[in-house]
Design an enzyme around this catalytic site. Structure first.
Site, PDB file in Angstrom:
ATOM      1  N   ALA A 156       0.853  -1.190   0.000  1.00  0.00           N
ATOM      2  CA  ALA A 156       0.000   0.000   0.000  1.00  0.00           C
ATOM      3  C   ALA A 156       0.883   1.232   0.000  1.00  0.00           C
ATOM      4  O   ALA A 156       2.045   1.189   0.421  1.00  0.00           O
ATOM      5  CB  ALA A 156      -0.911   0.004   1.221  1.00  0.00           C
ATOM      6  N   ASP A 157       0.308   2.323  -0.491  1.00  0.00           N
ATOM      7  CA  ASP A 157       0.993   3.606  -0.417  1.00  0.00           C
ATOM      8  C   ASP A 157      -0.053   4.701  -0.260  1.00  0.00           C
ATOM      9  O   ASP A 157      -1.108   4.655  -0.886  1.00  0.00           O
ATOM     10  CB  ASP A 157       1.846   3.874  -1.652  1.00  0.00           C
ATOM     11  CG  ASP A 157       2.856   4.967  -1.374  1.00  0.00           C
ATOM     12  OD1 ASP A 157       3.934   4.636  -0.846  1.00  0.00           O
ATOM     13  OD2 ASP A 157       2.561   6.145  -1.629  1.00  0.00           O
ATOM     14  N   THR A 158       0.249   5.657   0.610  1.00  0.00           N
ATOM     15  CA  THR A 158      -0.684   6.732   0.912  1.00  0.00           C
ATOM     16  C   THR A 158      -0.090   8.066   0.503  1.00  0.00           C
ATOM     17  O   THR A 158       1.069   8.360   0.813  1.00  0.00           O
ATOM     18  CB  THR A 158      -1.018   6.738   2.419  1.00  0.00           C
ATOM     19  OG1 THR A 158      -1.585   5.464   2.749  1.00  0.00           O
ATOM     20  CG2 THR A 158      -1.999   7.832   2.772  1.00  0.00           C
TER      21      THR A 158
END
Length: 192
Positions: free
Chosen positions: A71-73
């Site tokens: 995941a990446d935010t």
């Protein structure tokens, strides 16, 4: 009976491990990647979040076998990406920019199955912060929780008191949208 494939989390984030634990999932392995997270020319914040999640999952899947979750935010105001705050000055600058304004948090989630099939989702959350006073910012700097966070804040901490509106995924803002993550893992065939 077939042996269960491992769940590999392509992130060193303790928040992501804690979020997975909330839905009863414990990664068998942690395999963080070190990618250049700079936006590409003309890349939107949403495209950046999804590209980084996919790239991280694919990088780890290339060297290990199992269900790879990444995941990446990305926190942004318009097209302006607010990077991870490395210093108190960065946190203060982010909070000053977010004060009294709406912003968006995009979290890309990607899963690569043991067979190499990639699935991904992008989750958008819109937030508005109250107008922050100098004392609000000083108090937030004193707690130290904004260091290392995208946008200079952690919604699960003191900054949660600054949010006047949130439309989307609370856990996505924390770094891992649980509903979408569970759907991706289920769809890929992962069984704990």
């Amino acid at each position: 009976m077939a042996e269960r494939a491992n769940l590999i989390l392509a992130s060193a984030s303790p928040r992501r491990r804690d979020l997975l634990a909330q839905i009863g999932l414990v990664p068998d392995h942690i395999a963080a990647t070190d990618l250049d997270e700079s936006p590409l020319k003309d890349e939107t914040p949403a495209q950046l979040a999804l590209r980084l999640a996919v790239s991280k999952a694919q990088a780890v899947a290339a060297v290990t076998s199992g269900f790879v979750l990444a995941a990446d935010t990305v926190v942004c105001i318009g097209r302006r990406v607010l990077d991870k705050a490395d210093t108190e000055a960065d946190v203060a600058a982010c909070l000053t920019l977010l004060s009294g304004r709406g912003h968006r948090v995009y979290t890309g989630v990607a899963v690569v199955s043991p067979a190499g099939k990639l699935s991904s989702r992008l989750v958008e959350t819109r937030l508005t912060f109250k107008r922050l006073t100098d004392s609000d910012i000083t108090a937030y700097l004193a707690c130290g929780e904004g260091i290392g966070k995208a946008g200079g804040y952690a919604i699960q901490g003191l900054a949660g008191a600054y949010v006047t509106q949130l439309v989307g995924s609370y856990t996505g803002v924390m770094g891992l949208p649980l509903y979408e993550t569970k759907c991706l893992l289920d769809g890929a065939g992962y069984r704990p």
